[in-house]
Design a protein around this motif. Sequence first.
Motif, short mmCIF file in Angstrom:
data_model
loop_
_atom_site.label_atom_id
_atom_site.label_comp_id
_atom_site.label_asym_id
_atom_site.label_seq_id
_atom_site.Cartn_x
_atom_site.Cartn_y
_atom_site.Cartn_z
N LEU A 1 -43.81 -4.90 5.24
CA LEU A 1 -43.49 -5.97 4.31
C LEU A 1 -42.50 -6.99 4.90
O LEU A 1 -42.63 -8.18 4.64
CB LEU A 1 -42.92 -5.38 3.01
CG LEU A 1 -42.57 -6.38 1.91
CD1 LEU A 1 -43.78 -7.19 1.49
CD2 LEU A 1 -41.96 -5.68 0.70
N VAL B 1 -46.92 -5.02 16.36
CA VAL B 1 -47.48 -5.83 15.28
C VAL B 1 -46.77 -7.16 15.09
O VAL B 1 -47.41 -8.17 14.79
CB VAL B 1 -47.44 -5.05 13.94
CG1 VAL B 1 -48.21 -5.80 12.88
CG2 VAL B 1 -48.01 -3.66 14.11
N GLY C 1 -42.46 -8.28 7.60
CA GLY C 1 -43.18 -9.29 8.35
C GLY C 1 -43.68 -10.43 7.47
O GLY C 1 -43.99 -11.52 7.96
N PHE D 1 -49.73 7.87 3.67
CA PHE D 1 -50.90 8.37 2.97
C PHE D 1 -51.23 9.83 3.30
O PHE D 1 -51.44 10.63 2.39
CB PHE D 1 -52.10 7.45 3.17
CG PHE D 1 -51.93 6.13 2.47
CD1 PHE D 1 -51.60 6.10 1.12
CD2 PHE D 1 -52.07 4.94 3.14
CE1 PHE D 1 -51.42 4.89 0.46
CE2 PHE D 1 -51.90 3.72 2.49
CZ PHE D 1 -51.57 3.71 1.15
N PHE E 1 -34.17 -6.95 11.67
CA PHE E 1 -35.30 -6.03 11.87
C PHE E 1 -34.82 -4.75 12.55
O PHE E 1 -35.19 -3.65 12.17
CB PHE E 1 -36.38 -6.69 12.74
CG PHE E 1 -37.32 -7.59 11.99
CD1 PHE E 1 -37.12 -7.86 10.64
CD2 PHE E 1 -38.40 -8.17 12.62
CE1 PHE E 1 -37.98 -8.69 9.95
CE2 PHE E 1 -39.27 -9.00 11.95
CZ PHE E 1 -39.06 -9.26 10.61
N LEU F 1 -56.05 -8.23 15.31
CA LEU F 1 -54.90 -9.14 15.25
C LEU F 1 -54.65 -9.77 16.62
O LEU F 1 -54.44 -10.99 16.74
CB LEU F 1 -53.66 -8.35 14.79
CG LEU F 1 -52.36 -9.12 14.63
CD1 LEU F 1 -52.47 -10.17 13.55
CD2 LEU F 1 -51.22 -8.16 14.31
N TYR F 2 -54.73 -8.94 17.67
CA TYR F 2 -54.50 -9.46 19.02
C TYR F 2 -55.60 -10.40 19.47
O TYR F 2 -55.34 -11.44 20.07
CB TYR F 2 -54.33 -8.30 20.01
CG TYR F 2 -52.90 -7.85 20.09
CD1 TYR F 2 -52.03 -8.39 21.04
CD2 TYR F 2 -52.39 -6.93 19.19
CE1 TYR F 2 -50.70 -8.00 21.10
CE2 TYR F 2 -51.07 -6.53 19.23
CZ TYR F 2 -50.23 -7.07 20.19
OH TYR F 2 -48.91 -6.70 20.23
N SER G 1 -47.61 -6.63 0.21
CA SER G 1 -46.92 -5.36 -0.01
C SER G 1 -47.89 -4.26 -0.37
O SER G 1 -47.70 -3.12 0.03
CB SER G 1 -45.83 -5.50 -1.08
OG SER G 1 -46.40 -5.56 -2.37
N ILE H 1 -47.84 -11.80 14.88
CA ILE H 1 -47.61 -12.47 13.59
C ILE H 1 -46.78 -13.73 13.80
O ILE H 1 -47.10 -14.80 13.29
CB ILE H 1 -46.90 -11.52 12.59
CG1 ILE H 1 -47.81 -10.35 12.22
CG2 ILE H 1 -46.48 -12.29 11.32
CD1 ILE H 1 -47.18 -9.34 11.28
N MET I 1 -44.50 0.98 -1.39
CA MET I 1 -45.10 -0.23 -0.84
C MET I 1 -44.50 -1.50 -1.44
O MET I 1 -44.36 -2.50 -0.75
CB MET I 1 -46.60 -0.21 -1.10
CG MET I 1 -47.24 1.02 -0.51
SD MET I 1 -49.01 0.94 -0.60
CE MET I 1 -49.37 0.41 1.05
N ALA J 1 -55.25 -9.57 4.03
CA ALA J 1 -55.79 -9.44 5.38
C ALA J 1 -54.69 -9.13 6.39
O ALA J 1 -54.95 -8.88 7.55
CB ALA J 1 -56.51 -10.73 5.78
N ALA J 2 -53.44 -9.13 5.91
CA ALA J 2 -52.30 -9.03 6.82
C ALA J 2 -52.18 -7.65 7.44
O ALA J 2 -52.75 -6.68 6.98
CB ALA J 2 -51.03 -9.34 6.06
N ALA J 3 -51.43 -7.62 8.53
CA ALA J 3 -51.10 -6.35 9.16
C ALA J 3 -49.59 -6.27 9.24
O ALA J 3 -48.92 -7.29 9.24
CB ALA J 3 -51.70 -6.29 10.55
N PRO K 1 -56.75 -3.04 5.37
CA PRO K 1 -56.75 -1.88 6.28
C PRO K 1 -56.08 -0.66 5.65
O PRO K 1 -56.55 0.47 5.82
CB PRO K 1 -55.95 -2.37 7.49
CG PRO K 1 -55.69 -3.80 7.30
CD PRO K 1 -56.10 -4.21 5.94
N MET K 2 -55.00 -0.90 4.89
CA MET K 2 -54.28 0.20 4.24
C MET K 2 -55.13 0.82 3.13
O MET K 2 -55.09 2.03 2.92
CB MET K 2 -52.98 -0.32 3.64
CG MET K 2 -51.87 -0.46 4.65
SD MET K 2 -51.43 1.16 5.29
CE MET K 2 -51.46 0.85 7.03
N MET L 1 -57.29 -2.13 13.91
CA MET L 1 -56.78 -3.30 13.17
C MET L 1 -55.90 -4.16 14.05
O MET L 1 -56.02 -5.38 14.09
CB MET L 1 -56.00 -2.79 11.94
CG MET L 1 -55.72 -3.88 10.94
SD MET L 1 -57.25 -4.69 10.43
CE MET L 1 -56.63 -6.31 10.01
N ASN L 2 -55.02 -3.47 14.80
CA ASN L 2 -54.16 -4.22 15.71
C ASN L 2 -54.97 -4.99 16.74
O ASN L 2 -54.60 -6.10 17.13
CB ASN L 2 -53.21 -3.26 16.44
CG ASN L 2 -52.10 -2.79 15.53
OD1 ASN L 2 -51.87 -3.39 14.48
ND2 ASN L 2 -51.43 -1.73 15.90
#
Lengths: 177, 160
Positions: free
Chosen positions: A93, A46, A95, B92, B42, B5-6, A121, A50, B116, A88-90, A126-127, B1-2
């Motif tokens: 957090l 992911v 990121g 979830f 990270f 994005l790609y 957040s 970004i 979250m 809209a983000a993927a 999508p979440m 979803m990914n």
Amino acid sequence: MKTIVIRYRVLIIVLLAVGISSIFDPPFARSVTSLTFAQLKEMLLVIPPIFILLGLLDSWVPKEVMVRYMGEGSGVKGVVLAFLIGSAAAGPLYGAFPVAAVFMKKGVKFRNILIFIGAWSTTKIPMLLFEISSLGARFALTRLLVDIPGIIIIAHLLSLLISKEDVRILYERAELK
Amino acid sequence: MNTILYIVTILMLILSYRRDAGRTKKALQKSWNAFSAILPQFLVVILLVGVMLTLMDADTILAILGSDSRWFGVLLAAVVGAVTLIPGFVAFPTAAMLLQGGAGYMQIAAFISTLMMVGIMTLPVEISYFGKRLALYRNLMAFAFSFLVAYVIGLVEALV
């Protein structure tokens, strides 16, 4: 070499600690390793796009455009855009923070950056779909309806709590990144 | 979803390259600089998540969340959510499982909300971009806000 060691010093310490734990508790270390690799895979999937999009945004979208749509005086338009981009983000957090830094560089209003962070957040589309399928629409939509005003109020309170001087310093620091 | 994005990223890259190859290279250089600057942090976060997920599996979380059905249980759930960092696609289904396992809606709502919005694990990353004070305030407010979320969801779910 030396700079690499300095930059990765915390990572090296944690790695050493896990390494030592493998002597005393091999199953623990094995579990940590496999979970870390699973997370790493997720991150490497992911995070790179970004950052590529960030680089492109940074070099193609002029500051004036960002200021017009999301800067001081952008009003409701800026708030809605901050929500939409964040939702809209993927990705996790963490990121969102580099994106926020580029927004600072481009003169996006501080309150809108905070709204963007809040949306990233917790109101990601999508979440949300995933939340509906596992916890039910009533749960997910109630949460969304409480979260939207909540994010705006928190962003507002935070921008009131932080002095203009502190914000200016943050924006200056982002300029150097 | 990914995949979306790609596709978007690749399309943008092609578009950018066609318009100006040199500028695209510079953009990618910027991407790389930003990425390599934050990569050490990270990686630490990811490793700590590995440690945490090992210590706190679904059974442990259920034991904590199911232990008290009152506000103290909500507080415990909020703390667990704040210190853990679980990707949504795991969180979830786990939460759904916890509900079936006997945890209450308010506890689950507090857990999901702090999970979250509050990030103790990612606090060092947040501080490096936003400074100590703002990062602390944001996390504290999000933590407090999660009790309101829990309360409202508790009300709504009790209506049915």
